[in-house]
Design an enzyme around this catalytic site. Structure first.
Site, mmCIF file in Angstrom:
data_model
loop_
_atom_site.group_PDB
_atom_site.id
_atom_site.type_symbol
_atom_site.label_atom_id
_atom_site.label_comp_id
_atom_site.label_asym_id
_atom_site.label_seq_id
_atom_site.Cartn_x
_atom_site.Cartn_y
_atom_site.Cartn_z
ATOM 1 N N LEU A 1 0.848 -1.206 0.000
ATOM 2 C CA LEU A 1 0.000 0.000 0.000
ATOM 3 C C LEU A 1 0.884 1.257 0.000
ATOM 4 C CD1 LEU A 1 -3.174 0.426 0.112
ATOM 5 C CD2 LEU A 1 -2.763 1.228 2.445
ATOM 6 N N GLU B 1 9.925 -11.834 -18.736
ATOM 7 C CA GLU B 1 9.463 -10.960 -19.826
ATOM 8 C C GLU B 1 10.527 -10.829 -20.913
ATOM 9 O OE1 GLU B 1 8.171 -7.268 -18.079
ATOM 10 O OE2 GLU B 1 6.834 -8.320 -16.724
ATOM 11 N N THR C 1 4.893 -3.023 7.339
ATOM 12 C CA THR C 1 4.559 -2.146 8.469
ATOM 13 C C THR C 1 3.180 -1.545 8.255
ATOM 14 O OG1 THR C 1 5.701 -0.374 7.297
ATOM 15 C CG2 THR C 1 6.950 -1.511 9.002
ATOM 16 N N HIS D 1 3.081 -5.729 -20.030
ATOM 17 C CA HIS D 1 3.724 -4.734 -19.142
ATOM 18 C C HIS D 1 3.420 -3.305 -19.607
ATOM 19 C CE1 HIS D 1 7.227 -4.274 -16.072
ATOM 20 N NE2 HIS D 1 6.359 -3.274 -15.972
ATOM 21 N N ARG E 1 5.779 -6.761 -10.248
ATOM 22 C CA ARG E 1 6.837 -7.420 -11.004
ATOM 23 C C ARG E 1 6.476 -8.895 -11.078
ATOM 24 N NH1 ARG E 1 8.218 -3.123 -12.527
ATOM 25 N NH2 ARG E 1 10.197 -2.047 -12.230
HETATM 26 O O1 A2R Z 1 6.358 -3.132 3.546
HETATM 27 P P1 A2R Z 1 6.316 -1.658 3.687
HETATM 28 O O2 A2R Z 1 5.690 -1.203 4.971
HETATM 29 O O3 A2R Z 1 7.637 -1.012 3.366
HETATM 30 O O4 A2R Z 1 5.305 -1.156 2.523
HETATM 31 C C1 A2R Z 1 5.673 -1.190 1.155
HETATM 32 C C2 A2R Z 1 5.255 -2.477 0.447
HETATM 33 N N1 A2R Z 1 6.257 -3.554 0.543
HETATM 34 C C3 A2R Z 1 5.980 -4.780 0.991
HETATM 35 N N2 A2R Z 1 4.842 -5.339 1.435
HETATM 36 C C4 A2R Z 1 4.887 -6.611 1.870
HETATM 37 N N3 A2R Z 1 6.020 -7.368 1.864
HETATM 38 C C5 A2R Z 1 7.181 -6.847 1.418
HETATM 39 N N4 A2R Z 1 8.296 -7.591 1.413
HETATM 40 C C6 A2R Z 1 7.201 -5.497 0.968
HETATM 41 N N5 A2R Z 1 8.153 -4.660 0.470
HETATM 42 C C7 A2R Z 1 7.563 -3.494 0.222
HETATM 43 O O5 A2R Z 1 5.124 -2.106 -0.920
HETATM 44 C C8 A2R Z 1 4.844 -0.161 0.409
HETATM 45 O O6 A2R Z 1 3.551 -0.076 0.943
HETATM 46 C C9 A2R Z 1 4.758 -0.719 -1.010
HETATM 47 C C10 A2R Z 1 5.692 -0.029 -1.994
HETATM 48 O O7 A2R Z 1 5.281 1.290 -2.118
HETATM 49 P P2 A2R Z 1 6.180 2.434 -2.767
HETATM 50 O O8 A2R Z 1 7.585 2.284 -2.316
HETATM 51 O O9 A2R Z 1 5.485 3.725 -2.552
HETATM 52 O O10 A2R Z 1 6.223 2.061 -4.304
HETATM 53 P P3 A2R Z 1 5.220 2.502 -5.470
HETATM 54 O O11 A2R Z 1 5.600 3.823 -6.003
HETATM 55 O O12 A2R Z 1 3.807 2.306 -5.028
HETATM 56 O O13 A2R Z 1 5.602 1.402 -6.556
HETATM 57 C C11 A2R Z 1 5.476 0.015 -6.276
HETATM 58 C C12 A2R Z 1 6.010 -0.852 -7.384
HETATM 59 C C13 A2R Z 1 7.341 -0.478 -7.998
HETATM 60 O O14 A2R Z 1 8.436 -0.798 -7.189
HETATM 61 C C14 A2R Z 1 7.343 -1.270 -9.282
HETATM 62 O O15 A2R Z 1 7.789 -2.571 -9.055
HETATM 63 C C15 A2R Z 1 5.868 -1.330 -9.639
HETATM 64 O O16 A2R Z 1 5.163 -0.813 -8.501
HETATM 65 O O17 A2R Z 1 5.635 -0.488 -10.733
#
Ligand code: A2R
Length: 318
Positions: free
Chosen positions: A151, A259, A175, A277, A230
């Protein structure tokens, strides 16, 4: 061009971005062949990189004077950001400007998978409507429980759009967030309560196969998986098995493990909607992402910081 920093352009990328960067930088292209010899000759002295497809560890290692990498896209799993931070290199990316676009694509995949748009289109085109009558009824997308895995910026945009369809939004992240949606510390529990599971975490080792056979079975025979994150986040073999065995109802997939290869098994299924994609792939949004690639580098050129820095390098950013 002696005072102009040399910039390595790792494409193929947008010509407009290359043209804009050439106004401030001495742009050289990373050749597809003979990379090693090219870097041995030109690697020293290159301070900046603009990339549309990450940067391989051996390429980064061959750039001893590198100061900043500006990457196209919000995900940067194809860049070793920890190694960059260790070397004092800033890594820029393009967050936020694509939130709405990726959320739009997500909702489109959900609606298409649930209302069977692709199959209905085939039905209409084939003449089956005239021969066999009306297309079978589908299930409404209204009043569903939508589970969002990740989220963040995009996930929250998807959540607000899902609310427009009267969805109850629940989510799983590492978190808990300060939001009104119900938090699940356990992904399997969330999948059990969800009608639709939207995957929108970053890629990379930390999220590899987070959506496994157990999660898919918990989502269930009526459940729909939407992956716009991804391919690596979903165990594709487990996904195919769950769909084939009817343990999962359907899927809308924009990303895949290898991909541009899509497994034949997925192509053959009529309860799956496939997209190549295209999450952020509109002219307007790609232009905005390209502009941010340039702005990151131009800001660094004039003041030594970048506009949108990945968290791993933020401490280096001014
Ligand atoms: O886990 P948290 O509290 O850091 O929340 C992040 C969550 N996240 C995960 N959730 C569950 N298990 C994990 N191992 C895990 N790692 C990260 O994913 C956070 O809520 C979310 C990522 O949000 P943002 O960093 O704001 O990324 P955004 O801009 O929403 O883009 C997400 C992804 C990109 O990295 C590309 O792979 C794709 O969308 O285009």
């Amino acid at each position: 061009m002696t005072d102009t920093p040399r910039l390595l352009f790792i494409g193929p990328g947008m010509p407009a971005v290359r043209t804009r960067l050439a106004k401030s930088f001495d742009v050289v292209d990373l050749p597809a062949d003979g990379t090693e010899a090219f870097l041995a000759e030109h690697g020293a002295g290159i301070k900046t990189v603009a990339t549309f497809r990450g940067i391989a560890p051996d390429v980064m290692a061959a750039l001893p004077d590198l100061k900043v990498i500006s990457s196209f896209g919000v995900g940067y799993d194809s860049i070793d950001a920890n190694e960059a931070a260790r070397r004092g290199i800033l890594v820029g990316h393009t967050p936020d400007v694509l939130n709405d676009e990726v959320a739009d694509t997500t909702i489109m995949l959900w609606l298409a998978a649930s209302k069977k748009l692709v199959q209905a289109d085939a039905w209409a085109r084939s003449g089956a409507w005239e021969r066999e009558g009306n297309y079978p009824l589908t299930k409404s997308v209204r009043n569903r429980t939508v589970g969002i895995l990740g989220l963040g910026r995009i996930g929250q945009t998807i959540a607000s759009m899902a609310e427009m369809f009267d969805a109850k939004v629940i989510y799983h992240t590492r978190t808990e967030k300060d939001v009104a949606y119900t938090y699940y510390g356990d992904l399997v529990e969330m999948a059990r309560d969800a009608d639709v599971l939207v995957v929108i975490t970053p890629g990379g080792a930390a999220t590899q196969h987070l959506v496994n056979a157990e999660v898919l079975s918990a989502l269930g025979s009526e459940g729909i998986l939407i992956n716009v994150a991804r391919g690596s986040v979903v165990d594709e073999v487990a996904l195919i098995a769950a769909l084939e065995e009817g343990r999962l109802g359907g899927a809308g997939l924009d990303v895949f493990e290898s991909e541009p290869h899509i497994p034949d098994a997925l192509k053959a299924m009529d309860n799956v909607v496939l997209a190549p994609h295209i999450g952020s792939a509109t002219v307007e949004t790609r232009d905005a992402m390209g502009a941010l690639v340039c702005e990151n580098l131009e800001q660094w050129f004039s003041g030594g910081t970048i506009k949108a820095c990945v968290p791993e390098c933020q401490h280096l950013n001014g």
